[in-house]
Write a protein that holds these residues in place. Sequence first.
Motif, PDB file in Angstrom:
ATOM      1  N   ARG A  53      53.202 -32.439  -2.335  1.00 36.33           N
ATOM      2  CA  ARG A  53      52.073 -32.761  -1.569  1.00 36.33           C
ATOM      3  C   ARG A  53      51.902 -32.614  -0.178  1.00 36.33           C
ATOM      4  N   HIS A  54      53.125 -32.654   0.435  1.00 36.40           N
ATOM      5  CA  HIS A  54      53.181 -32.441   1.853  1.00 36.40           C
ATOM      6  C   HIS A  54      52.530 -31.134   2.304  1.00 36.40           C
ATOM      7  N   SER A  55      52.661 -30.204   1.394  1.00 38.22           N
ATOM      8  CA  SER A  55      52.268 -28.777   1.641  1.00 38.22           C
ATOM      9  C   SER A  55      51.686 -28.365   0.577  1.00 38.22           C
ATOM     10  N   ILE A  56      50.611 -28.794  -0.055  1.00 39.41           N
ATOM     11  CA  ILE A  56      50.033 -28.246  -1.215  1.00 39.41           C
ATOM     12  C   ILE A  56      48.548 -27.971  -1.298  1.00 39.41           C
ATOM     13  N   ALA A  57      47.958 -26.890  -1.930  1.00 40.36           N
ATOM     14  CA  ALA A  57      46.671 -26.736  -2.041  1.00 40.36           C
ATOM     15  C   ALA A  57      46.243 -26.828  -3.549  1.00 40.36           C
ATOM     16  N   VAL A  58      45.328 -27.400  -3.716  1.00 42.34           N
ATOM     17  CA  VAL A  58      44.806 -27.605  -5.283  1.00 42.34           C
ATOM     18  C   VAL A  58      43.409 -26.800  -5.563  1.00 42.34           C
ATOM     19  N   GLY A  59      43.367 -26.275  -6.630  1.00 40.08           N
ATOM     20  CA  GLY A  59      42.216 -25.130  -6.869  1.00 40.08           C
ATOM     21  C   GLY A  59      42.028 -25.380  -8.517  1.00 40.08           C
ATOM     22  N   VAL A  60      40.613 -25.570  -8.735  1.00 35.74           N
ATOM     23  CA  VAL A  60      40.161 -25.465 -10.280  1.00 35.74           C
ATOM     24  C   VAL A  60      38.762 -24.660  -9.977  1.00 35.74           C
ATOM     25  N   GLU A  61      38.295 -24.267 -11.303  1.00 38.58           N
ATOM     26  CA  GLU A  61      37.097 -23.746 -11.771  1.00 38.58           C
ATOM     27  C   GLU A  61      35.864 -24.836 -11.641  1.00 38.58           C
ATOM     28  N   SER A  62      34.744 -24.101 -11.116  1.00 39.69           N
ATOM     29  CA  SER A  62      33.816 -25.165 -11.145  1.00 39.69           C
ATOM     30  C   SER A  62      33.042 -25.060 -12.348  1.00 39.69           C
ATOM     31  N   THR A  63      33.677 -26.290 -13.297  1.00 42.51           N
ATOM     32  CA  THR A  63      33.047 -26.463 -14.363  1.00 42.51           C
ATOM     33  C   THR A  63      32.295 -28.082 -14.442  1.00 42.51           C
ATOM     34  N   PHE A  64      31.959 -28.655 -15.596  1.00 44.98           N
ATOM     35  CA  PHE A  64      31.217 -29.750 -15.353  1.00 44.98           C
ATOM     36  C   PHE A  64      32.006 -30.860 -15.016  1.00 44.98           C
ATOM     37  N   ASN A  65      33.202 -30.862 -14.956  1.00 46.43           N
ATOM     38  CA  ASN A  65      34.212 -32.077 -14.875  1.00 46.43           C
ATOM     39  C   ASN A  65      35.068 -31.971 -13.631  1.00 46.43           C
ATOM     40  N   TRP A  66      34.778 -31.330 -12.477  1.00 43.40           N
ATOM     41  CA  TRP A  66      35.489 -31.316 -11.604  1.00 43.40           C
ATOM     42  C   TRP A  66      35.486 -32.508 -10.429  1.00 43.40           C
ATOM     43  N   TYR A  67      34.526 -33.416 -10.688  1.00 43.17           N
ATOM     44  CA  TYR A  67      34.285 -34.510  -9.841  1.00 43.17           C
ATOM     45  C   TYR A  67      35.455 -35.509  -9.340  1.00 43.17           C
ATOM     46  N   TRP A  68      36.118 -35.853 -10.482  1.00 42.16           N
ATOM     47  CA  TRP A  68      37.301 -36.848 -10.306  1.00 42.16           C
ATOM     48  C   TRP A  68      38.525 -36.191  -9.674  1.00 42.16           C
TER      49      TRP A  68
END
Length: 341
Positions: A53-68
């Motif tokens: 986590r000191h140097s990470i990027a997080v990516g997900v697809e825009s679906t219905f449940n990305w809020y959390w």
Amino acid sequence: METATIQKNFYCGGDLHAKTMFLSIMDAKGEILFHRNIPNNPPYFLSVIQPYRHSIAVGVESTFNWYWLADTCQKENIPFFLGHALYMKAIHGGKNKNDRIDATTIANLLRCNMFPPAYPYPKEMRGTRDLLRRRYRYVTLRAESYTHIQGTFNQQAIDGVSSSDVKRKSSRADLPNHFDHPDIAMSVNCDIELSHALDPIINKIEKQVYTRAKYHDHNALSILMTTPGIGKILAFTILYEIYTINRFPSVQNFSSYCRLVKCERTSNGKYTGDGNNKIGNPYLKWAFSEIIIHAQTHSPNIKKYYERLISKHGEGIAKSIMAHKFAVAVYFMLKKQGGIQ
């Protein structure tokens, strides 16, 4: 199509589902470091990415449940990227598809700077926006019941019932009495009961929005309401779907996002049909299309111009033209912070 430029040592791609998420973490060379299905649980997710986590990027697809996941990353100051679902499908569409492949592909798109970003709507206004979207759904259901009642009268060639009679509570209760057949009367009565049930729900939502909506730009709301045909609820809908007009670098981008421009496909100078018409915001398309219904009762000039468009193009195209013109006007009003002239 724009892509995000991301420079990190580690890249985390997630294939989100309702209860679980397949996670793929790789380094800058593409070597997979973590490849597993995990529960949708913020503490567990943070424990998984802790070594990186000191140097990470997080990516997900825009679906219905990305809020959390977006909220968790924002709280922990972890770079989060939301991917445009249709653009991502166009980029990595392949013969085989499963959770492992999808998560790895998302991580690779992040790593190769080919990740097509969507807009991660901010948390503080998200609840009100979603409540307005539920109102839209209930209003649509109520309109469908009105239309079905009027269609039933037309099927039976029964005159003397106007749209106002259908919408007015005091008169629509007697509408089933116009039919001799009990099943037809029951069908109309079901539509009436649905309308009766939806009326207080819609009113309750509107009161909630009026009293609790407080994170928006109040100046922008006042500017929107200077437009003929835009009342308070339409202004709230437009404002909460846009969030900030600075999201859009040009009026063309804004019109496209509102689904108010035609998407053409050509090859070798030949027209090959329409495509990607569902890319954009359906709620803004509905809101801008609704304005002309009310605007022509407030402005004789708008009514005259709209009638000319109807005589030239027909009602459907005329309504689309007016919706686009209102969207362009709203864009420049919000950009220049000035009401309509």
